[in-house]
Scaffold this motif. Structure first.
Motif, short mmCIF file in Angstrom:
data_model
loop_
_atom_site.label_atom_id
_atom_site.label_comp_id
_atom_site.label_asym_id
_atom_site.label_seq_id
_atom_site.Cartn_x
_atom_site.Cartn_y
_atom_site.Cartn_z
N ALA A 22 0.83 -1.20 0.00
CA ALA A 22 0.00 0.00 0.00
C ALA A 22 0.87 1.24 0.00
N ALA A 23 1.95 1.21 0.79
CA ALA A 23 2.88 2.34 0.82
C ALA A 23 3.53 2.53 -0.54
N GLY A 24 3.98 1.45 -1.16
CA GLY A 24 4.63 1.53 -2.46
C GLY A 24 3.71 2.08 -3.54
N LEU A 25 2.47 1.64 -3.54
CA LEU A 25 1.51 2.14 -4.53
C LEU A 25 1.29 3.64 -4.37
N ALA A 26 1.09 4.08 -3.13
CA ALA A 26 0.84 5.49 -2.88
C ALA A 26 2.07 6.33 -3.22
N ASN A 27 3.23 5.81 -2.88
CA ASN A 27 4.47 6.55 -3.11
C ASN A 27 4.78 6.66 -4.60
N LEU A 28 4.64 5.55 -5.32
CA LEU A 28 4.90 5.56 -6.76
C LEU A 28 3.90 6.47 -7.47
N GLY A 29 2.65 6.40 -7.05
CA GLY A 29 1.64 7.27 -7.64
C GLY A 29 1.97 8.74 -7.44
N TYR A 30 2.39 9.09 -6.23
CA TYR A 30 2.75 10.49 -5.94
C TYR A 30 3.94 10.92 -6.81
N LEU A 31 4.95 10.08 -6.89
CA LEU A 31 6.15 10.40 -7.66
C LEU A 31 5.81 10.68 -9.12
N LEU A 32 4.97 9.83 -9.71
CA LEU A 32 4.62 9.99 -11.12
C LEU A 32 3.71 11.20 -11.34
N GLU A 33 2.72 11.37 -10.47
CA GLU A 33 1.76 12.45 -10.63
C GLU A 33 2.40 13.83 -10.46
N HIS A 34 3.45 13.91 -9.63
CA HIS A 34 4.10 15.19 -9.37
C HIS A 34 5.42 15.34 -10.14
N ASP A 35 5.69 14.45 -11.05
CA ASP A 35 6.90 14.50 -11.90
C ASP A 35 8.15 14.76 -11.07
#
Length: 427
Positions: free
Chosen positions: A308-321
């Motif tokens: 769950a942490a990895g999904l949220a973190n990867l999503g944040y990284l990609l969405e915020h470039d």
């Protein structure tokens, strides 16, 4: 603090390294800052060894962990696990490896250990090619392929390891060559080495050597190696534990600077993907990942709360470039530090990409490493509110700068100013 230090020394191993003469207890963090047990605030330019990739206490990750922990933390890989499948699908998609399979572990060490198991089994060979000055973890097999004496406490190993030139551009027998000639010389060295041994299982390499002091070869070296490896059927394992997830700015994966002949056969990852949660993993083509002919599980690899942490973190990284931010802010920071270095005869080189920067210290007028000054700079920077790391192959004389990828321009300038002061006061 001295009481905790005394307790640490009485119950933990002597070889468990600590930074600083007065070791630091970090109690909490937010954004790019952390606080110690005495209430002192620090700008964090090391991120728990390149692990706090996005930010401390990132709300999106904290929320995902809390919500998942309220449902179930763990069930093991013996049961279907939706967060693990979700993250595996995302990682496989962005890996660049065709028909990719993903296996989750709890650390980069375990990921590299698994990659070695897969490669040696698939190739029916226990010979591994590794780079001089490399670091791949602390397990028995990972220590056995590590090319950095300071992090390899034993020569005993289940593997036969042969070390290749090329990971360090500025030192060694080919250092004076131009980039193209350097690559040619390293390729010829590899060909000569292969002429004296049975066919190895794989070459394992970091695109930028982390513990080795953020050293790297010219772009394209591993692509040139790949032509030789392919002719012998030898696999390429890219250790992306420190370089993955956009940290280098120019690319999402470090191997992409060497991608002329396609992606690696195996990629290992860890650290930043979990933003502090314990996640590692291996990505490989299906025929390699599926080559094992015995059952296996991972009790804690892929557990629901870390996924769950990895999904949220990867999503944040990609969405915020954040890869783009690493390129922009990291580029400014490198140039700022190179300006500082030009005024300091003890700085041999400022190198790196994105937010992965090394400042190599030597005794003025020589190429001799200066680990004492590196330690002094660490202490001086801490005193002024900045945390950095250190590393290097010849000794720990390289300052390692690797802040969270959300670093702002103002924070980059603040950290550079503190580091400049620390260098000036230790000359």
């Amino acid at each position: 603090m001295s009481d905790l230090y005394d307790r640490h020394r009485s119950v933990l191993p002597d070889w468990l390294a600590l930074y600083y003469e007065d070791p630091l207890e970090i109690t909490h963090g937010e954004g790019r800052h952390v606080w110690d047990a005495d209430g002192n605030k620090y700008l964090d330019f090391f991120g728990g060894i390149l692990t706090t990739m996005t930010a401390h206490a990132l709300p999106e990750v904290t929320k995902a962990v809390s919500e998942q922990a309220g449902r179930i933390n763990h069930s093991s890989t013996l049961y279907l696990n939706r967060p693990m499948v979700d993250l595996a699908e995302r990682v496989a998609h962005i890996s660049g490896i065709p028909d990719a399979r993903v296996f989750f572990t709890t650390s980069g060490t375990e990921a590299n250990d698994t990659a070695l198991l897969l490669a040696t089994t698939h190739r029916r060979s226990n010979t591994i090619l590794a780079m001089r000055n490399s670091y791949h973890g602390r397990s028995f097999s990972a220590v056995g392929i590590t090319g950095n004496r300071g992090w390899s406490p034993t020569s005993l190993s289940p593997l036969q390891t042969l070390y290749v030139h090329g990971g360090v551009r500025g030192r060694g027998p080919f250092a004076d060559l131009g980039d193209a000639e350097f690559v040619d010389a390293c390729v010829e060295d590899l060909k000569d080495l292969l002429g004296h041994t049975r066919a190895p299982a794989a070459l394992i390499a970091e695109a930028i050597q982390g513990v080795g002091g953020f050293t790297s070869p010219p772009d394209g070296l591993y692509a040139a190696f790949r032509e030789v490896l392919n002719a012998h059927g030898i696999l390429w394992i890219a250790d992306e534990v420190q370089t993955g997830w956009g940290r280098t700015g120019e690319h999402f994966w470090g191997w992409q600077a060497h991608a002329q002949n396609g992606p690696p056969d195996i990629v290992t990852f860890a650290k930043g993907i979990g933003n502090g949660m314990s996640i590692g993993g291996v990505i490989a083509r299906s025929e390699i990942m599926n080559c094992l002919d015995a059952n296996s599980i991972s009790t804690f690899g892929g557990t629901q709360v870390t996924m769950a942490a990895g999904l949220a973190n990867l999503g944040y990284l990609l969405e915020h470039d954040l890869q783009g931010n690493a390129r922009r802010v990291g580029g400014l920071l490198i140039e700022r530090l190179r300006g500082v270095a030009a005024q300091d005869p003890g700085v041999r080189e400022v190198r790196g990409r994105g937010l992965m920067i090394g400042v190599e210290l030597t005794r003025p007028g020589t190429d001799l490493a200066d680990p004492d000054r590196a330690s002094a700079v660490l202490e001086a920077a801490r005193a002024d509110g900045l945390l950095i790391g250190k590393g290097g192959g010849h000794s720990t004389s390289v300052l390692r700068v690797a802040p969270p990828l959300s670093l702002t321009v103002a924070e980059a300038e603040e950290g550079a100013a503190i580091l400049e002061s620390a260098l000036r006061t230790t000359q």
